[in-house]
Scaffold this motif. Structure first.
Motif, mmCIF file in Angstrom:
data_model
loop_
_atom_site.group_PDB
_atom_site.id
_atom_site.type_symbol
_atom_site.label_atom_id
_atom_site.label_comp_id
_atom_site.label_asym_id
_atom_site.label_seq_id
_atom_site.Cartn_x
_atom_site.Cartn_y
_atom_site.Cartn_z
ATOM 1 N N ARG A 76 14.477 31.695 -113.438
ATOM 2 C CA ARG A 76 13.942 33.098 -112.929
ATOM 3 C C ARG A 76 12.844 32.653 -112.273
ATOM 4 N N VAL A 77 12.667 32.383 -111.046
ATOM 5 C CA VAL A 77 11.463 32.082 -110.152
ATOM 6 C C VAL A 77 11.721 32.503 -108.786
ATOM 7 N N PRO A 78 10.752 33.111 -108.314
ATOM 8 C CA PRO A 78 10.676 33.944 -106.965
ATOM 9 C C PRO A 78 10.696 32.931 -105.998
ATOM 10 N N PHE A 79 11.459 33.321 -104.701
ATOM 11 C CA PHE A 79 11.505 32.289 -103.615
ATOM 12 C C PHE A 79 11.619 33.232 -102.348
ATOM 13 N N LEU A 80 10.762 32.768 -101.205
ATOM 14 C CA LEU A 80 10.787 32.957 -99.986
ATOM 15 C C LEU A 80 11.474 32.235 -99.040
ATOM 16 N N TYR A 81 12.096 32.653 -98.098
ATOM 17 C CA TYR A 81 12.961 31.925 -96.970
ATOM 18 C C TYR A 81 11.833 31.538 -95.927
ATOM 19 N N LEU A 82 11.670 30.482 -95.450
ATOM 20 C CA LEU A 82 10.988 30.151 -94.306
ATOM 21 C C LEU A 82 12.064 29.723 -93.049
ATOM 22 N N THR A 83 12.014 30.217 -92.050
ATOM 23 C CA THR A 83 13.178 29.899 -91.092
ATOM 24 C C THR A 83 12.660 30.339 -89.581
ATOM 25 N N THR A 97 21.287 36.678 -101.599
ATOM 26 C CA THR A 97 20.761 35.411 -102.550
ATOM 27 C C THR A 97 19.527 36.117 -103.064
ATOM 28 N N MET A 98 18.928 37.066 -102.795
ATOM 29 C CA MET A 98 17.825 37.732 -103.393
ATOM 30 C C MET A 98 16.463 37.145 -103.178
ATOM 31 N N PRO A 99 16.205 36.911 -101.993
ATOM 32 C CA PRO A 99 14.709 36.141 -101.871
ATOM 33 C C PRO A 99 13.740 37.422 -102.011
ATOM 34 N N MET A 100 12.522 37.131 -102.459
ATOM 35 C CA MET A 100 11.420 38.008 -102.336
ATOM 36 C C MET A 100 10.635 37.904 -101.080
ATOM 37 N N GLY A 101 11.268 37.287 -99.964
ATOM 38 C CA GLY A 101 10.801 37.492 -98.603
ATOM 39 C C GLY A 101 11.343 36.664 -97.803
ATOM 40 N N TYR A 102 11.079 36.849 -96.555
ATOM 41 C CA TYR A 102 11.796 36.041 -95.327
ATOM 42 C C TYR A 102 10.586 35.882 -94.219
ATOM 43 N N ILE A 103 10.330 34.813 -94.030
ATOM 44 C CA ILE A 103 9.273 34.408 -93.071
ATOM 45 C C ILE A 103 9.708 33.770 -91.769
ATOM 46 N N VAL A 104 9.517 34.243 -90.672
ATOM 47 C CA VAL A 104 10.125 33.710 -89.402
ATOM 48 C C VAL A 104 9.150 32.558 -88.996
ATOM 49 N N LYS A 105 9.388 31.535 -88.600
ATOM 50 C CA LYS A 105 8.483 30.471 -87.895
ATOM 51 C C LYS A 105 8.428 30.919 -86.813
#
Length: 204
Positions: A76-83, A97-105
């Motif tokens: 049970r660990v939060p993760f954010l996508y970097l993409t 996939t239930m990310p806690m965030g989505y950060i666009v490069k």
């Protein structure tokens, strides 16, 4: 280790080092930079980070989704996508996939910090019981927490850094670290994520 421990999963070494530098400028500790799916899974299992920053596109494939699936199955660990991808198709694959965030490069330090803070806070509300009571915790452990330790524990759940905890409690960062150390000893845990997982287990 009482700071928030972050695993960076990024197959571009230059970007990985940039993120590493951004995080170490503030109150975060980088446990490792993983450059592949296999490395990422090994670090997640062995290091038990409190947060994972996860590149979707590893080695030319969307293997970040597979790492996310591993996180959801085992920890049970939060993760954010970097993409670099912001298209609808990738977003539709990312959401389940239930990310806690989505950060666009590309992104800057301010965007990274604000996304991490929101992610940690939202994760605490998503995973934790609505009502966390000191009596409930102390009835489940051998050595009871003091009121101040419980307040620090609540802050850990909300994803606050040591500095933020110190400011909210009007004490020094070293005092916060001492309280966290006491909490770990009383709950027989070693990291923030392990402590959060334990309390979640105790209250269910």
């Amino acid at each position: 280790m009482s700071t928030i421990r972050v695993l960076i999963v990024e197959d571009d070494p230059i970007i990985g080092e940039d993120i590493h530098d951004m995080l170490t400028n503030v109150d975060y500790s980088v446990v490792a930079v993983a450059y592949s799916k296999a490395e990422a899974i090994d670090y997640i299992n062995d290091e038990q980070p409190d947060l994972v920053l996860l590149d979707i596109n590893l080695d030319g494939n969307y293997e970040g989704f597979e790492v996310a699936a591993h996180i959801n199955k085992t920890r049970r660990v939060p993760f954010l996508y970097l993409t670099s991808y912001s298209g609808k198709e990738i977003l539709e694959r990312a959401k389940p996939t239930m990310p806690m965030g989505y950060i666009v490069k590309p992104f800057n330090e301010k965007e990274l910090y604000s996304n991490i803070e929101v992610a940690l806070y939202n994760f605490s509300k998503f995973v934790l019981p609505v009502s966390l009571k000191i009596e409930m915790i102390n009835s489940k452990i051998n050595t009871p927490l003091t009121q101040r330790e419980f307040e620090i524990l609540e802050g850990l759940y909300e994803g606050k850094t040591n500095r933020q905890l110190a400011e909210s409690q009007f004490v020094s960062v070293n005092t916060v670290k001492t309280h966290i150390k006491n909490i770990y000893e009383k709950m027989n845990t070693h990291t923030r994520s392990e402590t959060i997982a334990l309390v979640h287990t105790l209250l269910h």
